[in-house]
Design a protein around this motif. Structure first.
Motif, PDB file in Angstrom:
ATOM      1  N   MET A   1       0.831  -1.213   0.000  1.00  0.00           N
ATOM      2  CA  MET A   1       0.000   0.000   0.000  1.00  0.00           C
ATOM      3  C   MET A   1       0.859   1.255   0.000  1.00  0.00           C
ATOM      4  O   MET A   1       1.918   1.278   0.616  1.00  0.00           O
ATOM      5  CB  MET A   1      -0.909  -0.008   1.238  1.00  0.00           C
ATOM      6  N   GLU A   2       0.407   2.290  -0.697  1.00  0.00           N
ATOM      7  CA  GLU A   2       1.168   3.541  -0.676  1.00  0.00           C
ATOM      8  C   GLU A   2       1.148   4.132   0.737  1.00  0.00           C
ATOM      9  O   GLU A   2       0.319   3.778   1.554  1.00  0.00           O
ATOM     10  CB  GLU A   2       0.550   4.554  -1.660  1.00  0.00           C
ATOM     11  N   LYS A   3       2.078   5.039   0.976  1.00  0.00           N
ATOM     12  CA  LYS A   3       2.178   5.653   2.303  1.00  0.00           C
ATOM     13  C   LYS A   3       0.892   6.411   2.635  1.00  0.00           C
ATOM     14  O   LYS A   3       0.309   7.051   1.755  1.00  0.00           O
ATOM     15  CB  LYS A   3       3.354   6.641   2.329  1.00  0.00           C
ATOM     16  N   LEU A   4       0.486   6.303   3.882  1.00  0.00           N
ATOM     17  CA  LEU A   4      -0.705   7.033   4.319  1.00  0.00           C
ATOM     18  C   LEU A   4      -0.291   8.306   5.046  1.00  0.00           C
ATOM     19  O   LEU A   4       0.807   8.393   5.587  1.00  0.00           O
ATOM     20  CB  LEU A   4      -1.531   6.173   5.271  1.00  0.00           C
ATOM     21  N   GLN A   5      -1.173   9.264   5.028  1.00  0.00           N
ATOM     22  CA  GLN A   5      -0.947  10.485   5.799  1.00  0.00           C
ATOM     23  C   GLN A   5      -1.376  10.255   7.247  1.00  0.00           C
ATOM     24  O   GLN A   5      -2.129   9.330   7.534  1.00  0.00           O
ATOM     25  CB  GLN A   5      -1.802  11.605   5.210  1.00  0.00           C
ATOM     26  N   HIS A  29       1.141  -5.248  13.255  1.00  0.00           N
ATOM     27  CA  HIS A  29      -0.060  -5.361  12.423  1.00  0.00           C
ATOM     28  C   HIS A  29      -0.304  -4.057  11.662  1.00  0.00           C
ATOM     29  O   HIS A  29      -0.536  -4.054  10.450  1.00  0.00           O
ATOM     30  CB  HIS A  29      -1.265  -5.702  13.303  1.00  0.00           C
ATOM     31  N   PHE A  30      -0.226  -2.957  12.401  1.00  0.00           N
ATOM     32  CA  PHE A  30      -0.494  -1.660  11.762  1.00  0.00           C
ATOM     33  C   PHE A  30       0.692  -1.172  10.926  1.00  0.00           C
ATOM     34  O   PHE A  30       0.512  -0.564   9.870  1.00  0.00           O
ATOM     35  CB  PHE A  30      -0.880  -0.617  12.811  1.00  0.00           C
ATOM     36  N   VAL A  31       1.910  -1.438  11.421  1.00  0.00           N
ATOM     37  CA  VAL A  31       3.110  -1.028  10.677  1.00  0.00           C
ATOM     38  C   VAL A  31       3.075  -1.640   9.269  1.00  0.00           C
ATOM     39  O   VAL A  31       3.335  -0.965   8.270  1.00  0.00           O
ATOM     40  CB  VAL A  31       4.390  -1.460  11.442  1.00  0.00           C
ATOM     41  N   GLU A  32       2.685  -2.926   9.203  1.00  0.00           N
ATOM     42  CA  GLU A  32       2.608  -3.597   7.899  1.00  0.00           C
ATOM     43  C   GLU A  32       1.446  -3.065   7.057  1.00  0.00           C
ATOM     44  O   GLU A  32       1.596  -2.773   5.873  1.00  0.00           O
ATOM     45  CB  GLU A  32       2.429  -5.110   8.095  1.00  0.00           C
ATOM     46  N   ASN A  33       0.284  -2.920   7.700  1.00  0.00           N
ATOM     47  CA  ASN A  33      -0.891  -2.476   6.947  1.00  0.00           C
ATOM     48  C   ASN A  33      -0.785  -1.030   6.476  1.00  0.00           C
ATOM     49  O   ASN A  33      -1.297  -0.678   5.420  1.00  0.00           O
ATOM     50  CB  ASN A  33      -2.160  -2.636   7.789  1.00  0.00           C
ATOM     51  N   PHE A  34      -0.149  -0.212   7.290  1.00  0.00           N
ATOM     52  CA  PHE A  34      -0.060   1.211   6.942  1.00  0.00           C
ATOM     53  C   PHE A  34       1.226   1.532   6.185  1.00  0.00           C
ATOM     54  O   PHE A  34       1.393   2.649   5.710  1.00  0.00           O
ATOM     55  CB  PHE A  34      -0.114   2.084   8.203  1.00  0.00           C
ATOM     56  N   ASN A  35       2.142   0.553   6.127  1.00  0.00           N
ATOM     57  CA  ASN A  35       3.422   0.778   5.481  1.00  0.00           C
ATOM     58  C   ASN A  35       4.115   2.014   6.052  1.00  0.00           C
ATOM     59  O   ASN A  35       4.476   2.949   5.335  1.00  0.00           O
ATOM     60  CB  ASN A  35       3.193   0.915   3.959  1.00  0.00           C
ATOM     61  N   CYS A  36       4.280   2.022   7.383  1.00  0.00           N
ATOM     62  CA  CYS A  36       4.946   3.160   8.039  1.00  0.00           C
ATOM     63  C   CYS A  36       5.982   2.650   9.039  1.00  0.00           C
ATOM     64  O   CYS A  36       6.051   1.453   9.321  1.00  0.00           O
ATOM     65  CB  CYS A  36       3.919   4.043   8.745  1.00  0.00           C
ATOM     66  N   ALA A  37       6.804   3.565   9.552  1.00  0.00           N
ATOM     67  CA  ALA A  37       7.811   3.187  10.541  1.00  0.00           C
ATOM     68  C   ALA A  37       7.139   2.988  11.896  1.00  0.00           C
ATOM     69  O   ALA A  37       6.096   3.582  12.179  1.00  0.00           O
ATOM     70  CB  ALA A  37       8.873   4.277  10.639  1.00  0.00           C
ATOM     71  N   LYS A  38       7.755   2.131  12.727  1.00  0.00           N
ATOM     72  CA  LYS A  38       7.178   1.862  14.045  1.00  0.00           C
ATOM     73  C   LYS A  38       7.134   3.139  14.890  1.00  0.00           C
ATOM     74  O   LYS A  38       6.189   3.364  15.638  1.00  0.00           O
ATOM     75  CB  LYS A  38       8.010   0.790  14.757  1.00  0.00           C
TER      76      LYS A  38
ATOM     77  N   VAL B  52     -12.041   6.483   4.177  1.00  0.00           N
ATOM     78  CA  VAL B  52     -12.736   5.200   4.359  1.00  0.00           C
ATOM     79  C   VAL B  52     -12.841   4.446   3.032  1.00  0.00           C
ATOM     80  O   VAL B  52     -12.800   3.215   3.008  1.00  0.00           O
ATOM     81  CB  VAL B  52     -14.143   5.346   5.023  1.00  0.00           C
ATOM     82  N   ALA B  53     -12.975   5.188   1.927  1.00  0.00           N
ATOM     83  CA  ALA B  53     -13.035   4.521   0.614  1.00  0.00           C
ATOM     84  C   ALA B  53     -11.691   3.867   0.310  1.00  0.00           C
ATOM     85  O   ALA B  53     -11.618   2.696  -0.065  1.00  0.00           O
ATOM     86  CB  ALA B  53     -13.412   5.519  -0.471  1.00  0.00           C
ATOM     87  N   LYS B  54     -10.611   4.627   0.501  1.00  0.00           N
ATOM     88  CA  LYS B  54      -9.270   4.141   0.184  1.00  0.00           C
ATOM     89  C   LYS B  54      -8.906   2.909   1.017  1.00  0.00           C
ATOM     90  O   LYS B  54      -8.315   1.969   0.518  1.00  0.00           O
ATOM     91  CB  LYS B  54      -8.277   5.279   0.465  1.00  0.00           C
TER      92      LYS B  54
END
Lengths: 272, 272
Positions: A1-5, A29-38, B52-54
């Protein structure tokens, strides 16, 4: 997934956590799903903690250690509980609810999802520190409230039946005496339903003499398990001497005066 | 209240909206609670819609006009539904579930809050455009699923009883013939339970011949109301000719082979 804000991560966090209350999610779980640093996620969680506390939307807690992570606790603020109780009392005291024999019509309230949701949150909040393994109720009217309490405690719901059913396999049946009617009643629960050495919370819509609760305590002994707490929506003032002593009752029903069309009830919780 | 930051408003918005699914909140409600400008709130809502859509967390919708506002719709993505169904099928096909007589033990699944929550979301998603006024079920095993469906549709739950109860006042009782056992059974519902000219969604855990559904259709006629939809967790393949034709079934049970300990079932939804 692209980086989230940050906005996106915070919205997703509160949504996912509060959809599964009292469930620990690992940071990974969230680090992987959100593709962000811990470290980024840690900042998000800290921010979110502040937000839910400030807006009284429950609590976000972090648990450290190997089984650690973050979870959402659906506690309600004191003012919110006061308001829910006050609305409930007003609604339950409508004289049109009085049925012949001095009974109260209340299925429209105890089957209403948004009311039941609030009651479930209050019950769960009372017992969330008690390490409850199951929420137990007896069919039928208490099931919706018990269901929402189980949801907020994140534990399975157990429904005790009035007789044994072929769809539940071999069962444990007990007889008990109803405190109010003095009649012998039966309870039945599948042998598979509860693991040994469990702690259960009993939830029901209404309690008079406490005979049903005593029946449940006995039934749980058959499963080598224990009733750790009792939560009812309404308990009657009379009889003052009930079969059980300790219980959490949201509302106390003093009297239903059929002649005068008056329902006399009050909140069962004291607010300092 | 002091001014909130965008992060805080977005987190509060998604939490409050998703706590009361399918409920319209006015923009003014949030403008007052958040102490912000209406234009700011509009930007927040637009942002949240995108989030929520994304992230496939359901849908946020705005409704214009006098009765307008913003609401949260708990739709699940196709992938998520596929995954829920696949897990359900795996769990239901465990041979240890087979009871004597070829029945399936499944109360651990249909009373499990997180499973029931998912099923309720899927059912609600199927019927959210149908203008449903009540979710109706018959006691007992379908109640938790019906409760969560009602919660996500934001309508009252109605529980039909097997006999009339003094706590429900005067009631309408009907007799009907069970399609599978050919026995005469009774259904009872309080006269106060349903308003005339209502559309209801019938929800149950299990359907074989459809006799219960036919009973419910008849009972609703007594309330000058109509069964607009039928949603069941499991329906059996046999009999192919059921009392009713149109229904939504999440899982189809082909056969339970007691000798070979095989439970043959499959998803009831086709994914293109």
């Amino acid at each position: 997934m692209e980086k989230l804000q940050r906005n996106e991560r915070i919205a997703a966090l509160i949504k996912i956590l509060s959809d599964q209350p009292n469930q620990i999610f690992t940071f990974n779980h969230f680090v992987e799903n959100f593709n962000c640093a811990k470290s980024t996620l840690s900042e998000d969680v800290e921010l979110l903690k502040g937000i839910v506390a400030k807006l009284e939307l429950g609590a976000v807690e972090t648990i450290s250690g190997a089984a650690g992570g973050v979870k959402y606790i659906p506690t309600l603020g004191k003012e919110k509980i006061k308001q829910i109780l006050s609305n409930l009392c007003t609604s339950l005291a409508e004289p049109s609810r009085i049925l012949s024999g001095g009974f109260l019509y209340m299925t429209d309230i105890i089957y209403n999802p948004s009311v039941v949701d609030d009651i479930g949150k209050i019950f769960a909040g009372q017992f969330i520190d008690k390490d409850i393994h199951y929420v137990v109720t007896v069919e039928t009217k208490g099931i919706p409230i018990a269901m929402m309490t189980a949801r907020y405690l994140n534990v399975p719901l157990i429904i005790v039946r009035r007789d044994s059913k072929v769809t539940e396999g071999s069962s444990v049946n007990i007889n008990y005496v109803s405190a109010s009617s003095r009649r012998i009643q039966t309870m039945s629960l599948s042998r598979r339903a509860i693991k040994k050495n469990s702690k259960v919370l009993f939830v029901d819509d209404f309690m008079k003499g406490g005979g049903t609760v005593r029946g449940i305590i006995e039934l749980m002994k058959e499963f080598e398990s224990e009733v750790e707490g009792i939560a009812v929506l309404i308990s009657t003032k009379e009889p003052i001497k009930k079969f059980i002593n300790e219980y959490f009752s949201l509302i106390i029903l003093n009297e239903v005066d059929e002649q005068e069309s008056i329902i006399d009830l009050k909140p069962g919780i004291k607010f300092d």
